[in-house]
Write a protein that holds these residues in place. Structure first.
Motif, PDB file in Angstrom:
ATOM      1  N   VAL A   1       3.653  -7.766  -5.821  1.00 14.92           N
ATOM      2  CA  VAL A   1       2.499  -9.019  -5.584  1.00 14.92           C
ATOM      3  C   VAL A   1       2.383  -9.104  -7.251  1.00 14.92           C
ATOM      4  O   VAL A   1       1.937 -10.327  -6.675  1.00 14.92           O
ATOM      5  CB  VAL A   1       1.015  -7.110  -6.220  1.00 14.92           C
ATOM      6  CG1 VAL A   1       0.037  -8.126  -6.059  1.00 14.92           C
ATOM      7  CG2 VAL A   1       1.243  -6.446  -5.309  1.00 14.92           C
ATOM      8  N   ILE A   2       2.611  -9.025  -8.484  1.00 15.71           N
ATOM      9  CA  ILE A   2       2.284  -9.971  -9.199  1.00 15.71           C
ATOM     10  C   ILE A   2       3.584 -11.306  -8.915  1.00 15.71           C
ATOM     11  O   ILE A   2       3.249 -12.319  -9.651  1.00 15.71           O
ATOM     12  CB  ILE A   2       2.692  -9.280 -10.417  1.00 15.71           C
ATOM     13  CG1 ILE A   2       1.493  -8.894 -10.843  1.00 15.71           C
ATOM     14  CG2 ILE A   2       2.851 -10.517 -12.121  1.00 15.71           C
ATOM     15  CD1 ILE A   2       2.124  -7.832 -12.105  1.00 15.71           C
ATOM     16  N   ALA A   3       4.545 -10.784  -8.707  1.00 15.74           N
ATOM     17  CA  ALA A   3       5.959 -11.717  -8.392  1.00 15.74           C
ATOM     18  C   ALA A   3       5.758 -12.952  -7.546  1.00 15.74           C
ATOM     19  O   ALA A   3       6.262 -14.138  -7.304  1.00 15.74           O
ATOM     20  CB  ALA A   3       7.458 -11.439  -8.020  1.00 15.74           C
ATOM     21  N   LEU A   4       4.642 -12.395  -5.896  1.00 11.35           N
ATOM     22  CA  LEU A   4       4.530 -13.420  -5.267  1.00 11.35           C
ATOM     23  C   LEU A   4       2.765 -14.538  -5.719  1.00 11.35           C
ATOM     24  O   LEU A   4       3.342 -15.319  -5.071  1.00 11.35           O
ATOM     25  CB  LEU A   4       4.462 -12.040  -3.899  1.00 11.35           C
ATOM     26  CG  LEU A   4       5.095 -11.511  -3.251  1.00 11.35           C
ATOM     27  CD1 LEU A   4       4.864 -10.731  -2.016  1.00 11.35           C
ATOM     28  CD2 LEU A   4       5.940 -12.566  -2.531  1.00 11.35           C
ATOM     29  N   GLY A   5       2.262 -13.461  -5.980  1.00 10.36           N
ATOM     30  CA  GLY A   5       1.192 -14.080  -6.443  1.00 10.36           C
ATOM     31  C   GLY A   5       1.316 -15.509  -7.553  1.00 10.36           C
ATOM     32  O   GLY A   5       1.320 -16.450  -7.518  1.00 10.36           O
ATOM     33  N   ILE A   6       2.344 -15.722  -7.331  1.00  6.47           N
ATOM     34  CA  ILE A   6       2.870 -16.036  -8.683  1.00  6.47           C
ATOM     35  C   ILE A   6       4.308 -17.519  -8.089  1.00  6.47           C
ATOM     36  O   ILE A   6       3.944 -19.393  -7.919  1.00  6.47           O
ATOM     37  CB  ILE A   6       3.953 -15.957 -10.038  1.00  6.47           C
ATOM     38  CG1 ILE A   6       2.750 -14.443 -10.905  1.00  6.47           C
ATOM     39  CG2 ILE A   6       4.355 -16.999 -10.728  1.00  6.47           C
ATOM     40  CD1 ILE A   6       3.455 -14.372 -12.598  1.00  6.47           C
TER      41      ILE A   6
ATOM     42  N   ALA B   1       5.134  -4.712 -16.263  1.00  9.86           N
ATOM     43  CA  ALA B   1       4.697  -4.783 -14.686  1.00  9.86           C
ATOM     44  C   ALA B   1       4.964  -6.199 -14.454  1.00  9.86           C
ATOM     45  O   ALA B   1       5.413  -7.265 -14.048  1.00  9.86           O
ATOM     46  CB  ALA B   1       3.596  -4.208 -13.269  1.00  9.86           C
ATOM     47  N   LEU B   2       3.656  -6.975 -15.669  1.00  9.07           N
ATOM     48  CA  LEU B   2       3.726  -8.808 -15.616  1.00  9.07           C
ATOM     49  C   LEU B   2       4.929  -9.519 -16.375  1.00  9.07           C
ATOM     50  O   LEU B   2       5.126 -10.005 -15.658  1.00  9.07           O
ATOM     51  CB  LEU B   2       2.010  -9.182 -16.145  1.00  9.07           C
ATOM     52  CG  LEU B   2       1.972  -9.805 -16.909  1.00  9.07           C
ATOM     53  CD1 LEU B   2       2.085 -10.727 -15.527  1.00  9.07           C
ATOM     54  CD2 LEU B   2       0.977 -10.747 -17.953  1.00  9.07           C
ATOM     55  N   ASN B   3       5.621  -8.762 -17.456  1.00  7.08           N
ATOM     56  CA  ASN B   3       6.803  -9.083 -17.109  1.00  7.08           C
ATOM     57  C   ASN B   3       8.024  -9.333 -16.752  1.00  7.08           C
ATOM     58  O   ASN B   3       8.388 -10.298 -15.838  1.00  7.08           O
ATOM     59  CB  ASN B   3       7.178  -8.359 -18.688  1.00  7.08           C
ATOM     60  CG  ASN B   3       8.252  -9.168 -19.694  1.00  7.08           C
ATOM     61  OD1 ASN B   3       9.148 -10.095 -18.860  1.00  7.08           O
ATOM     62  ND2 ASN B   3       9.130  -8.208 -20.330  1.00  7.08           N
ATOM     63  N   GLY B   4       8.000  -7.940 -15.926  1.00  4.02           N
ATOM     64  CA  GLY B   4       9.047  -7.622 -14.589  1.00  4.02           C
ATOM     65  C   GLY B   4       8.428  -8.858 -13.472  1.00  4.02           C
ATOM     66  O   GLY B   4       9.314  -9.817 -12.831  1.00  4.02           O
ATOM     67  N   GLY B   5       7.041  -9.299 -12.907  1.00  3.19           N
ATOM     68  CA  GLY B   5       6.824  -9.807 -12.223  1.00  3.19           C
ATOM     69  C   GLY B   5       7.025 -11.328 -12.346  1.00  3.19           C
ATOM     70  O   GLY B   5       7.926 -12.075 -11.637  1.00  3.19           O
ATOM     71  N   ILE B   6       7.231 -12.053 -13.832  1.00  2.00           N
ATOM     72  CA  ILE B   6       7.382 -12.920 -13.468  1.00  2.00           C
ATOM     73  C   ILE B   6       8.536 -13.382 -14.177  1.00  2.00           C
ATOM     74  O   ILE B   6       8.552 -14.491 -13.364  1.00  2.00           O
ATOM     75  CB  ILE B   6       6.349 -13.468 -15.857  1.00  2.00           C
ATOM     76  CG1 ILE B   6       5.515 -13.355 -15.640  1.00  2.00           C
ATOM     77  CG2 ILE B   6       7.371 -14.594 -15.847  1.00  2.00           C
ATOM     78  CD1 ILE B   6       4.827 -13.597 -17.528  1.00  2.00           C
ATOM     79  N   LEU B   7       9.049 -12.972 -13.869  1.00  3.90           N
ATOM     80  CA  LEU B   7      10.961 -13.039 -13.775  1.00  3.90           C
ATOM     81  C   LEU B   7      11.183 -12.855 -12.316  1.00  3.90           C
ATOM     82  O   LEU B   7      11.883 -14.100 -12.407  1.00  3.90           O
ATOM     83  CB  LEU B   7      11.647 -11.969 -15.163  1.00  3.90           C
ATOM     84  CG  LEU B   7      11.399 -12.467 -16.634  1.00  3.90           C
ATOM     85  CD1 LEU B   7      12.028 -11.327 -16.841  1.00  3.90           C
ATOM     86  CD2 LEU B   7      11.436 -13.543 -16.842  1.00  3.90           C
ATOM     87  N   LEU B   8      10.276 -12.082 -12.287  1.00  2.00           N
ATOM     88  CA  LEU B   8      10.989 -11.481 -10.681  1.00  2.00           C
ATOM     89  C   LEU B   8      10.621 -13.239  -9.654  1.00  2.00           C
ATOM     90  O   LEU B   8      10.783 -13.361  -9.001  1.00  2.00           O
ATOM     91  CB  LEU B   8      10.712 -10.698  -9.810  1.00  2.00           C
ATOM     92  CG  LEU B   8      11.097  -9.468 -10.142  1.00  2.00           C
ATOM     93  CD1 LEU B   8      10.390  -8.061  -9.095  1.00  2.00           C
ATOM     94  CD2 LEU B   8      12.637  -9.328  -9.872  1.00  2.00           C
TER      95      LEU B   8
ATOM     96  N   PHE C   1      10.898 -12.582  -0.803  1.00  2.00           N
ATOM     97  CA  PHE C   1      10.015 -11.119  -1.524  1.00  2.00           C
ATOM     98  C   PHE C   1      11.124  -9.670  -0.932  1.00  2.00           C
ATOM     99  O   PHE C   1      11.494  -8.410  -2.093  1.00  2.00           O
ATOM    100  CB  PHE C   1       9.104 -10.109  -0.119  1.00  2.00           C
ATOM    101  CG  PHE C   1       8.624  -8.909  -0.221  1.00  2.00           C
ATOM    102  CD1 PHE C   1       7.613  -8.575  -1.280  1.00  2.00           C
ATOM    103  CD2 PHE C   1       9.137  -7.953  -0.051  1.00  2.00           C
ATOM    104  CE1 PHE C   1       7.658  -7.241  -1.076  1.00  2.00           C
ATOM    105  CE2 PHE C   1       8.881  -6.250   1.029  1.00  2.00           C
ATOM    106  CZ  PHE C   1       7.901  -6.356  -0.001  1.00  2.00           C
ATOM    107  N   GLY C   2      12.585  -9.845  -0.208  1.00  2.00           N
ATOM    108  CA  GLY C   2      13.632  -9.214  -0.061  1.00  2.00           C
ATOM    109  C   GLY C   2      14.465  -8.999  -1.352  1.00  2.00           C
ATOM    110  O   GLY C   2      14.688  -8.743  -1.846  1.00  2.00           O
ATOM    111  N   ARG C   3      14.118 -10.260  -2.095  1.00  2.00           N
ATOM    112  CA  ARG C   3      14.378 -10.566  -3.073  1.00  2.00           C
ATOM    113  C   ARG C   3      14.063  -9.896  -4.461  1.00  2.00           C
ATOM    114  O   ARG C   3      14.575  -9.217  -5.418  1.00  2.00           O
ATOM    115  CB  ARG C   3      15.244 -12.119  -3.961  1.00  2.00           C
ATOM    116  CG  ARG C   3      15.974 -12.398  -5.631  1.00  2.00           C
ATOM    117  CD  ARG C   3      17.315 -11.967  -5.040  1.00  2.00           C
ATOM    118  NE  ARG C   3      17.794 -12.291  -6.383  1.00  2.00           N
ATOM    119  CZ  ARG C   3      18.742 -13.164  -6.885  1.00  2.00           C
ATOM    120  NH1 ARG C   3      17.706 -14.219  -6.139  1.00  2.00           N
ATOM    121  NH2 ARG C   3      18.393 -13.063  -8.307  1.00  2.00           N
ATOM    122  N   ILE C   4      13.058  -9.868  -4.543  1.00  2.00           N
ATOM    123  CA  ILE C   4      12.234  -9.007  -5.453  1.00  2.00           C
ATOM    124  C   ILE C   4      11.970  -8.014  -5.672  1.00  2.00           C
ATOM    125  O   ILE C   4      12.199  -7.363  -6.139  1.00  2.00           O
ATOM    126  CB  ILE C   4      10.449 -10.095  -4.780  1.00  2.00           C
ATOM    127  CG1 ILE C   4      10.150 -11.094  -5.515  1.00  2.00           C
ATOM    128  CG2 ILE C   4       9.578  -8.458  -5.531  1.00  2.00           C
ATOM    129  CD1 ILE C   4       9.072 -11.900  -5.577  1.00  2.00           C
TER     130      ILE C   4
END
Length: 290
Positions: free
Chosen positions: A76-81, A144-151, A209-212
């Motif tokens: 969710v974080i990764a997609l939101g960014i 999770a925020l750290n991982g989401g930013i990188l993804l 999203f598949g990559r994430i």
């Protein structure tokens, strides 16, 4: 039969053989994962696994929900960014950037896609984690925020490239008709071009999203690896992929813990298959419209 026809037939059969071999490999991998994953349920309960709230293999507790929660928050974080940034970048590259600027941006995007995940993991571990910890006053920045930013950084190249291709592939009559009706450039982009290119843009989002969801090394390094159900963006989490990577090397082949990791693999296979199927549908739809 002429020599040319013999060569053509030989090449055709060679290509067919290579393609068939690739398909056999894919199905063999799926069969191996599926059969081993099902063996988990010879000893464990389906309900306890998919509705379990605790993942502690040493205590014979194999609850799937904490791992799903970890993957959910990171995704969710990764997609939101990544989605808004990719959309703005694609619009700029396709509609505003000059030819030279467009070429430079395309090169930068391709360079981003080539960055190894372990390198991004080190950046998250030694750069982002400290900033997140200090900014939010946390004990640790491995969240999770750290991982989401990188993804998000890993998904952006895919999303931008496909969204840009979708916008460029549109018939010029869309833009010309809108401008002729009195709309300005921004109105044309928002109300005409983006809706018309939506199938291609959505396909790019699904592939991103598949990559994430499938990334392993980065989330293994920067999310804290804590399988907690009551998690959030600022807590440590463990994703499905990180669980397999962290525990597969330590299990005894053939025991319950070993098979539980293959069961997680089946879930990831299902998510990946669904994601790529949806993306493929929208890519074909985009090509028909362009």
């Amino acid at each position: 039969m002429s020599l040319r026809k013999i060569k053509d037939t030989l090449m055709k059969q060679t290509i067919f053989g290579i393609a068939a071999f690739n398909i056999i490999i894919v199905f063999s991998i799926f069969f191996f994962v599926f059969t081993n994953g099902l063996k988990f349920f010879y000893e464990g309960s389906v309900v306890d696994f998919f509705l379990g709230r605790t993942w502690i293999p040493l205590s014979d507790l194999y609850g799937f929900l904490p791992l799903l929660a970890g993957s959910f928050w990171v995704s969710v974080i990764a997609l939101g960014i990544s989605v808004p940034l990719s959309l703005f970048a694609a619009v700029y590259i396709s509609e505003y950037a000059g030819r030279r600027t467009r070429e430079i941006f395309k090169i930068l995007i391709e360079t981003m896609a080539a960055l190894p995940s372990v390198v991004l993991g080190y950046i998250g571990l030694y750069v982002f984690s400290g900033s997140i910890r200090d900014f939010f006053g946390l004990n640790s920045g491995l969240t999770a925020l750290n991982g989401g930013i990188l993804l998000a950084l890993m998904a952006i190249p895919t999303m931008v490239s496909i969204a840009d291709d979708a916008l460029v592939a549109l018939d010029k009559s869309y833009k010309e008709a809108s401008l002729a009706m009195g709309a300005n450039k921004l109105e044309t982009i928002v109300k005409v071009l983006l809706p018309a290119a939506f199938p291609g843009i959505f396909a790019g989002i699904m592939l991103g999203f598949g990559r994430i969801i499938g990334e392993t090394m980065t989330v293994l390094m920067v999310t804290g690896n804590a399988p907690i159900l009551d998690s959030g963006p600022l807590t440590a989490v463990r994703t499905l992929t990180a669980t397999i990577a962290a525990e597969m090397g330590e299990v005894t082949i053939g025991d319950k813990h070993y098979y539980s990791l293959f069961t997680i693999g089946i879930v990831l296979f299902a998510i990946s298959f669904l994601t790529n199927t949806i993306a493929d549908y929208f890519i074909h739809r985009s090509r028909k419209m362009s």
